[in-house]
Design a protein around this motif. Structure first.
Motif, PDB file in Angstrom:
ATOM      1  N   VAL A   1       0.838  -1.202   0.000  1.00 13.05           N
ATOM      2  CA  VAL A   1       0.000   0.000   0.000  1.00 13.05           C
ATOM      3  C   VAL A   1       0.876   1.256   0.000  1.00 13.05           C
ATOM      4  N   CYS A   2       1.904   1.242   0.878  1.00 11.46           N
ATOM      5  CA  CYS A   2       2.782   2.419   0.985  1.00 11.46           C
ATOM      6  C   CYS A   2       3.542   2.654  -0.315  1.00 11.46           C
TER       7      CYS A   2
ATOM      8  N   THR B   1       1.212   4.084  -2.921  1.00 16.53           N
ATOM      9  CA  THR B   1       0.905   5.494  -2.652  1.00 16.53           C
ATOM     10  C   THR B   1       2.070   6.391  -3.051  1.00 16.53           C
TER      11      THR B   1
ATOM     12  N   SER C   1      -5.033   6.554  -6.969  1.00 18.83           N
ATOM     13  CA  SER C   1      -5.050   6.129  -5.561  1.00 18.83           C
ATOM     14  C   SER C   1      -6.447   6.244  -4.971  1.00 18.83           C
TER      15      SER C   1
ATOM     16  N   PHE D   1      -7.942   2.995  -3.291  1.00 20.88           N
ATOM     17  CA  PHE D   1      -7.981   2.979  -1.831  1.00 20.88           C
ATOM     18  C   PHE D   1      -9.029   3.903  -1.218  1.00 20.88           C
TER      19      PHE D   1
ATOM     20  N   GLU E   1      -6.836  -5.481  -2.679  1.00 22.10           N
ATOM     21  CA  GLU E   1      -7.807  -4.427  -2.921  1.00 22.10           C
ATOM     22  C   GLU E   1      -9.082  -4.675  -2.129  1.00 22.10           C
TER      23      GLU E   1
ATOM     24  N   VAL F   1      -8.209  -4.016   1.707  1.00 23.66           N
ATOM     25  CA  VAL F   1      -7.877  -2.649   2.075  1.00 23.66           C
ATOM     26  C   VAL F   1      -9.042  -1.709   1.817  1.00 23.66           C
ATOM     27  N   CYS F   2      -9.850  -2.018   0.798  1.00 24.84           N
ATOM     28  CA  CYS F   2     -10.929  -1.113   0.445  1.00 24.84           C
ATOM     29  C   CYS F   2     -12.075  -1.137   1.451  1.00 24.84           C
TER      30      CYS F   2
ATOM     31  N   VAL G   1      -5.304   3.022   7.145  1.00 22.30           N
ATOM     32  CA  VAL G   1      -4.162   3.189   6.243  1.00 22.30           C
ATOM     33  C   VAL G   1      -3.960   4.652   5.898  1.00 22.30           C
TER      34      VAL G   1
END
Length: 864
Positions: free
Chosen positions: A2-3, A6, A37, A41, A190, A193-194, A202
């Motif tokens: 994720v990081c 981003t 993004s 996210f 996805e 995290v979504c 996050v």
């Protein structure tokens, strides 16, 4: 993952903006990472990515930081639209782009007016604004249309690119679903995290990381890059200090670093130290304009003797109306990239070439009385005539001409920028931008120059800042497109030309006031910057977010930025009152030592308490005041020393009653509660429990009984002692020794920057020395001397009180105001020098032997 994703999106934004700026495209393309993004996210992460991108890019173009609101809004809109599956169809995507455009215009338009007079900062958008403005459309509507033009193109292209990217991604994912297991991992990520709660977690982590890393970096970078030209040290050369004629028409610099100043009284040569009138040139009796070509030749346009060309300070060609020049009065000289010289006279313009000698190429009779000219790198030349017309020329021929509306503003000056855009200054406060690539003038934008009138000259610095001179002052356009004016005090009339020399100094000519030099310096001249009348300043302190300056004739107050003068009750009350010391205590009370009104204590709400001979204290004349660790305030005057608590004088030691016979100049409280008082002839008095218990004199090791300052050592219980004839040191056991290795004797004060660096104030300037070397070193003491050569163009005030702002700036009271030194960059000096040897003289020969470039000179062994 994720990081990394981003960070990749932030990089996409910054890269897209850099590419479009470089290519001058009709959109920004700095939000693809934001929408990507936001789609993956959610809106919060999209918002963070957009804001972070603007903050980072703001380090390059500072105004971009304020447009973070636009990026944040786009991230939120796209994230919310994605959650509602609005981006799955072409129609939905276009609908979202229209919504993003409307919001972007709504947010960006006020920022445009705030920072850029309504302009978008994009060449295409500004062109739309200029087009509609010329059609008579109101300014506000033109600016809305220009911003909408850019934003609709940008948002539509960005979201369409996202739409097709998703289509392509899904196509390949479906085709290779079984072969590419990594795609399943991404889908799973996805899906996890979504989840809204995980999106917030996050996003919050990313926000904390980015605000902790990006913001301080951006702030520090902006602080290190921003230059305030008002802080440059200004020196005016006129009939009072080196330029006898008192006026200057033009200035140039030849390759050897010599300055040439053209005046109505002739030509002057300046070598960095003195002006020399060049009277040996028979063809030069007065000078209108000067020009130095690529080969280093000096071209001199005179008012009545035509054109002279000098090589190595010798005239090699003279051309006037007797041998082909249209007029003997030359007003402008420029060379194009093809090697042609355009000579503007009070009649026609003549074109010359130096191929196989000086030859005339063409005479342009249509161009009469040229007052300003410029050339680009593509063979184009622009010339402005006295009647306000501007001409475009190429290869010796006229391509086009233009003139503003009759009876309104006229063209006055011109300049090509590095991109080939022509800037045309006018008799008002406008500079118009023209695209001349098609062979005619196509207006693309404009610059409004505040209160400046009649734009005389424009000059780009290497960092892209545009300087502008006019009939009533000097200003500049910074990297963000924001205009700012420079306070040049009385040097504000008929400023015709500007020169930036090889050391970074700025030179400005005025046909009425002479020559102004602005030099970068470690010092800032506050009084010059604010435009206040110069006075002898004795003390500086900061109170109520303003700087207070105690002077010989009253109290001066400026704002925290040292840009604006403040008038209040105290400045009126203390007018024409001599103020010797200022102190702010732990309760934020301001204490003012005066010479005829006693001691004044001012509370934050304005309440005053006055201590003088009427209430049994030391008298009406006070020199210094200090707050003790127990909260008491001790003040010394010309008749005694008093202790004050709760607005009442608790105890007074009168000089006539004790061992001290002379007035006290300085006070210092030690950690054991003892007070050391430096006197004006009785040495150092030790005060304990309100009584003088001991005196240290010359017999104890002091170099003088006159003590100007007592400064605590940063690494011990010792004390530095500044006497009237040198420096001494008193250790923790009261042992005193003379620091005889210090090179100067008339010293005033010492300020300790840190544990090892000492700044010694003196009548010669400021000596910067190493503490350990001063106390324990042997041999010659190493030091830096900060004086007039470093920018301290005023003398420090004797027995004055400095102020340290805690961030590296030290405020110095001087005999003509207040100077501020950045103690972190005190050694800023010119590091490049140019010089040349024109000749050598052997023994007693009267004539010097000329030195030619690249030629060796053999000196016989018999030469002494």
């Amino acid at each position: 993952m994720v990081c990394l994703f981003t960070a990749f999106c932030i990089l996409l934004n910054i890269s897209g903006r850099g590419i479009t700026n470089q290519l001058q495209l009709m959109f920004w393309f700095d939000s693809f990472g934001t929408v990507l993004s936001a789609y993956v996210f959610g809106p919060f992460v999209g918002c963070v990515v957009g804001v972070a991108s603007n903050l980072i890019y703001g380090m390059i173009r500072h105004v971009s930081q304020f447009y973070a609101f636009t990026s944040a809004a786009m991230g939120i809109i796209v994230g919310m639209a994605a959650s509602r599956r609005k981006l799955e169809t072409f129609l939905g995507t276009m609908s979202v782009s229209v919504l993003c455009t409307a919001v972007a215009v709504l947010i960006s338009l006020p920022l445009n007016f705030l920072f850029s007079n309504g302009m978008t900062g994009n060449l295409w958008g500004d062109g739309v604004i200029g087009f509609y403005s010329e059609m008579g459309i109101p300014r506000m509507i033109s600016c809305i249309l220009g911003e909408a033009y850019i934003d609709f193109s940008d948002k539509s292209i960005t979201l369409l690119l996202l739409y097709f990217t998703l289509k392509v991604h899904r196509f390949f994912r479906k085709k290779k679903e079984e072969e590419n297991a990594g795609e399943e991992m991404v889908e799973k990520l996805e899906e996890e995290v979504c989840h809204p709660e995980k999106i917030q977690m996050v996003g919050l982590i990313l926000a904390v990381c980015l605000m902790g890393i990006v913001c301080p970096w951006g702030e520090a970078s902006a602080e290190s890059e921003v230059i305030d030209y008002n802080d440059y040290v200004q020196t005016v050369f006129s009939s009072n200090n080196g330029l006898p004629c008192g006026e200057a028409n033009d200035i140039v610099e030849t390759h050897d670093g010599i300055f040439w100043v053209g005046t109505y009284a002739g030509l002057y040569r300046y070598n960095g130290k003195e002006f020399k009138w060049i009277h040996a040139y028979e063809s030069v009796r007065n000078v209108n304009c000067l020009y130095v070509d690529e080969e280093g030749r000096l071209w001199i346009g005179t008012n009545d003797n035509g054109l002279s060309i000098a090589i190595d300070e010798s005239i090699v060609n003279v051309l006037d109306d007797s041998n082909g020049l249209p007029s003997s009065s030359v007003k402008s000289i420029i060379r194009d990239s093809d090697g042609y010289y355009y000579i503007g006279t009070t009649r026609s313009m003549q074109i010359l070439t130096l191929n196989s000698g000086l030859k005339r190429v063409n005479t342009l009779t249509e161009i009469n009385y040229t007052i300003n000219s410029t050339a680009d790198e593509q063979g184009n030349v622009a010339a402005v005539t006295n009647d306000g017309r501007i001409f475009l020329l190429s290869h010796g021929q006229i391509l086009s001409s233009a003139q503003l509306v009759e009876g309104e503003e006229k063209f006055k000056s011109c300049l090509f920028n590095s991109d080939g855009v022509l800037l045309a200054g006018t008799t008002s406060n406008h500079i118009y931008l023209y695209d001349i690539s098609s062979g005619f003038f196509e207006k693309t934008g404009e610059i409004v120059c505040g209160e400046l009138k009649n734009i005389k000259d424009m000059e780009y610095l290497e960092d892209g800042v545009l300087f502008i001179t006019s009939d009533n002052g000097i200003g500049y356009l910074n990297h963000s497109g924001i205009f700012d004016r420079i306070n040049t005090n009385d040097f504000n009339n008929s400023i015709d030309h500007m020169l930036v020399d090889y050391q970074g100094n700025f030179w400005f000519t005025s046909s009425r006031l002479g020559l102004l030099r602005m030099a970068p310096s470690s010092f800032k001249d506050v009084y010059s910057t604010v435009g206040m009348e110069r006075r002898v300043v004795n003390a500086v302190d900061k109170w109520q977010n303003c700087f207070y300056f105690g002077t010989d004739s009253g109290l001066d107050v400026v704002d925290a930025a040292c840009r604006k003068r403040i008038n209040n009750q105290l400045t009126v009350q203390l007018n024409n009152t001599r103020i010797r010391c200022l102190r702010v205590d732990s309760e934020d009370h301001l204490w003012i030592c005066t010479y005829d009104k006693g001691l004044i204590e001012v509370e934050p709400d304005g309440t005053q308490h006055i201590y003088n001979d009427e209430n049994g204290s030391f008298g009406n004349t006070t020199r210094t005041v200090m707050q003790l660790s127990n909260g008491e305030v001790v003040v010394a005057g010309d008749t005694g020393i008093s202790f004050i608590r709760n607005h009442e004088v608790q105890h007074t030691i009168r000089y006539s009653d004790g061992q001290i016979k002379t007035k006290i100049l300085t006070l210092l409280e030690q950690k054991n509660g003892r007070i050391l008082a430096g006197t004006d002839g009785d040495g150092i008095a030790v005060i304990e429990d309100g009584l003088v218990t001991k005196l240290y004199r010359r017999s104890d090791g002091l170099s003088s009984n006159v003590i100007l300052r007592l400064i605590p050592d940063t690494q011990s219980e010792g004390v530095f002692v500044v006497t009237s004839n040198g420096l001494c040191f008193m250790d923790e056991n009261a042992g005193i020794r003379f620091l005889d290795r210090f090179p100067y004797f008339n010293n005033y004060d010492i300020w300790a920057k840190n544990e090892e660096k000492l700044f010694v104030m003196s009548s010669a300037g400021i000596y910067v020395v190493d503490r350990s070397d001063l106390l324990f070193g042997t041999g010659t003491l190493s030091y830096d001397l900060l004086d007039g050569k470093s920018g301290l163009s005023s003398a420090l005030t004797v027995n004055s009180w400095n102020y340290d702002d805690g961030r590296g700036d030290l405020f110095l009271p001087c005999d003509s105001g207040v100077f501020v030194i950045d103690t972190d960059k005190y050694s800023r000096r010119a590091t490049s020098y140019r010089m040349s040897i024109s000749g050598i003289r052997l023994d007693n020969n009267k004539d010097a032997q000329r030195v030619e470039r690249g030629q060796a000179i053999v000196i016989d062994r018999g030469v002494r």
